[in-house]
Design a protein around this motif. Structure first.
Motif, PDB file in Angstrom:
ATOM      1  N   VAL A  84       0.860  -1.185   0.000  1.00  0.00           N
ATOM      2  CA  VAL A  84       0.000   0.000   0.000  1.00  0.00           C
ATOM      3  C   VAL A  84       0.894   1.232   0.000  1.00  0.00           C
ATOM      4  O   VAL A  84       1.842   1.318   0.785  1.00  0.00           O
ATOM      5  CB  VAL A  84      -0.939   0.032   1.225  1.00  0.00           C
ATOM      6  N   ILE A 107      -3.424   6.467   1.036  1.00  0.00           N
ATOM      7  CA  ILE A 107      -4.749   6.320   1.630  1.00  0.00           C
ATOM      8  C   ILE A 107      -5.789   6.662   0.576  1.00  0.00           C
ATOM      9  O   ILE A 107      -5.902   7.805   0.145  1.00  0.00           O
ATOM     10  CB  ILE A 107      -4.912   7.244   2.852  1.00  0.00           C
ATOM     11  N   HIS A 108      -6.520   5.654   0.128  1.00  0.00           N
ATOM     12  CA  HIS A 108      -7.579   5.824  -0.865  1.00  0.00           C
ATOM     13  C   HIS A 108      -8.908   5.775  -0.119  1.00  0.00           C
ATOM     14  O   HIS A 108      -9.391   4.705   0.237  1.00  0.00           O
ATOM     15  CB  HIS A 108      -7.506   4.715  -1.914  1.00  0.00           C
ATOM     16  N   SER A 145     -12.811   3.638   4.192  1.00  0.00           N
ATOM     17  CA  SER A 145     -11.413   3.417   3.806  1.00  0.00           C
ATOM     18  C   SER A 145     -11.232   1.975   3.353  1.00  0.00           C
ATOM     19  O   SER A 145     -10.704   1.132   4.083  1.00  0.00           O
ATOM     20  CB  SER A 145     -10.482   3.722   4.989  1.00  0.00           C
ATOM     21  N   TRP A 171      -9.916  -1.355   1.214  1.00  0.00           N
ATOM     22  CA  TRP A 171      -8.669  -1.906   0.673  1.00  0.00           C
ATOM     23  C   TRP A 171      -9.095  -3.088  -0.208  1.00  0.00           C
ATOM     24  O   TRP A 171      -9.692  -4.044   0.293  1.00  0.00           O
ATOM     25  CB  TRP A 171      -7.764  -2.354   1.814  1.00  0.00           C
ATOM     26  N   THR A 195     -13.506  -1.853  -2.790  1.00  0.00           N
ATOM     27  CA  THR A 195     -12.865  -0.799  -3.560  1.00  0.00           C
ATOM     28  C   THR A 195     -13.522   0.551  -3.277  1.00  0.00           C
ATOM     29  O   THR A 195     -14.696   0.630  -2.917  1.00  0.00           O
ATOM     30  CB  THR A 195     -12.963  -1.081  -5.065  1.00  0.00           C
ATOM     31  N   GLU A 208     -17.583  -0.758   4.636  1.00  0.00           N
ATOM     32  CA  GLU A 208     -16.963   0.564   4.776  1.00  0.00           C
ATOM     33  C   GLU A 208     -17.960   1.668   4.457  1.00  0.00           C
ATOM     34  O   GLU A 208     -17.966   2.720   5.112  1.00  0.00           O
ATOM     35  CB  GLU A 208     -15.751   0.710   3.844  1.00  0.00           C
ATOM     36  N   ASN A 229      -0.824 -10.659   8.269  1.00  0.00           N
ATOM     37  CA  ASN A 229      -1.804 -10.294   7.225  1.00  0.00           C
ATOM     38  C   ASN A 229      -2.070 -11.458   6.269  1.00  0.00           C
ATOM     39  O   ASN A 229      -2.031 -11.305   5.056  1.00  0.00           O
ATOM     40  CB  ASN A 229      -1.353  -9.076   6.441  1.00  0.00           C
ATOM     41  N   MET A 271      -7.876   0.553   9.121  1.00  0.00           N
ATOM     42  CA  MET A 271      -7.452   0.373   7.741  1.00  0.00           C
ATOM     43  C   MET A 271      -6.490   1.507   7.410  1.00  0.00           C
ATOM     44  O   MET A 271      -5.939   2.140   8.305  1.00  0.00           O
ATOM     45  CB  MET A 271      -8.683   0.380   6.830  1.00  0.00           C
ATOM     46  N   PHE A 272      -6.280   1.796   6.132  1.00  0.00           N
ATOM     47  CA  PHE A 272      -5.477   2.960   5.758  1.00  0.00           C
ATOM     48  C   PHE A 272      -6.415   4.154   5.746  1.00  0.00           C
ATOM     49  O   PHE A 272      -7.166   4.380   4.797  1.00  0.00           O
ATOM     50  CB  PHE A 272      -4.800   2.718   4.408  1.00  0.00           C
ATOM     51  N   GLU A 273      -6.374   4.950   6.828  1.00  0.00           N
ATOM     52  CA  GLU A 273      -7.397   5.947   7.111  1.00  0.00           C
ATOM     53  C   GLU A 273      -6.804   7.339   7.320  1.00  0.00           C
ATOM     54  O   GLU A 273      -5.645   7.495   7.714  1.00  0.00           O
ATOM     55  CB  GLU A 273      -8.144   5.553   8.397  1.00  0.00           C
TER      56      GLU A 273
END
Length: 374
Positions: A29, A32-33, A52, A54, A60, A100, A196, A298-300
């Motif tokens: 990663v 942050i998407h 957020s 992944w 998505t 999400e 993971n 998550m990636f936040e």
């Protein structure tokens, strides 16, 4: 009932670059998407929510946008925002999955409800049991030399919990990093391990036993999310506590996990559970079975971190702290008007009504991946 009605809903898709690539057992990663939800009332209040996703874990960003704007939004216009459970029930009926998106919806509605009532989100969902908690940083840069520099800087700022992402290179690489970190920081460092899903089930016990020499606090999700019986076997034969993350999204997986004693710890995440209150339900199941919980993310951005902090603040017990480090130590910038409160190696729960944070519209525009809908 309140005198407020939902007048407008806007959906933003943003991509904020990370300071480095972070590697995991299920992929890399680099940023942050996120999907940012803006719920505006006819009285001028704005509630903020974040999804957020992944793709390798939950979904998505593109799918989240469609779930929120195309399917859920039409049913919210003109509705009372404080009827949170009713709106969440409707969202469950309208769109299967997409936890999400539902987390973002609940976040924005609770933010509005807090502003209307004058209560913070943690007070709305049970009460403020704590004002702060320890912060864990994930050591996940494939360039371990750079990670050592980052860890040293965070150590100087008071961070003492480090979760080493394993299983994306060789077993020897994992052992080397643990040996190095334990050698530098000694017993004062709280070292944790997260695969993971990166280990094959047949080899997991051997690999984990090698890593136990470095006295990790726990080992997270060593095998694939669907290999729940294998995870239970590992938990039964390994002395170090085993944590389930990808194997426990919501209450159904939590109940099954308790029945087969799949793990010693569950990772609580607002995103994968579909909201703060659903995560509290997972916690209740775990607590009844004597299973510990941990504050995952998550990636936040700092917006979702604020929701996670309110969730953790409302838990009756929390001994393993949290990992809401992204907006402070990973993202190149954040979208909040004020920095997410991390001080002295601890996450501080935002004060004030609702989430207690505000989004900077100029940052949404700066990192926009598409024109905002609504």
């Amino acid at each position: 009932m309140s005198d407020h009605k939902i007048d407008r809903i806007r959906v933003h898709r943003v991509l904020i670059p990370g300071k480095a690539v972070h590697s995991h057992g299920i992929g890399d990663v680099a940023g942050i998407h996120a999907v940012i939800l803006e719920v505006i009332t006819d009285t001028g209040l704005t509630g903020w929510g974040e999804a957020s996703p992944w793709p390798a874990f939950t979904g998505t960003a593109e799918g989240t946008v469609a779930a929120l704007y195309t399917y859920i939004r039409p049913h919210l216009i003109g509705q009372d925002p404080v009827q949170v459970e009713r709106h969440m029930r409707d969202a469950e009926a309208l769109v299967v999955g997409h936890p999400e998106a539902k987390a973002a919806l609940e976040m924005a509605l609770l933010d509005l409800t807090g502003q209307i009532s004058g209560l913070s989100v943690c007070e709305l969902v049970g009460g403020r049991m704590r004002n702060d908690m320890g912060l864990s940083f994930s050591v996940a840069n494939p360039d371990f030399g750079k990670d050592l520099e980052d860890v040293a800087a965070m150590w100087a700022e008071g961070v003492r919990i480090f979760k080493i992402k394993t299983g994306f290179k060789s077993h020897g690489f994992d052992l080397m990093r643990l040996e190095k970190l334990r050698g530098i920081y000694g017993a004062e460092a709280d070292l944790r391990i997260d695969y993971n899903q990166g280990l094959p089930a047949y080899d997991a016990v051997r690999c984990i036993r090698d890593l136990e020499a470095f006295r990790p606090t726990f080992v997270e999700q060593p095998v694939k999310m669907h290999e729940r019986d294998a995870l239970a076997h590992i938990a039964h034969v390994i002395e170090t506590p085993i944590m389930a993350d990808e194997s426990v999204f919501g209450v159904r997986e939590a109940l099954h996990g308790v029945q087969i004693r799949m793990a010693d710890i569950f990772s609580l995440k607002v995103m994968k559970s579909g909201g703060i209150r659903r995560a509290l339900e997972v916690n209740a199941i775990a607590r009844a079975a004597g299973i510990e919980v941990y504050g995952g993310c998550m990636f936040e951005t700092g917006l979702a971190h604020a929701a996670g902090a309110h969730l953790m603040a409302a838990l009756p017990e929390l001994r393993l702290d949290c990992e809401f480090y992204m907006s402070t130590y990973y993202a190149s910038e954040d979208i909040l008007t004020e920095p997410f409160p991390v001080r002295g190696g601890r996450v501080h729960v935002p004060e004030g009504p609702g989430l207690g944070v505000a989004v900077d519209p100029s940052m949404l525009a700066k990192y926009a991946q598409a024109e905002a809908l609504g």
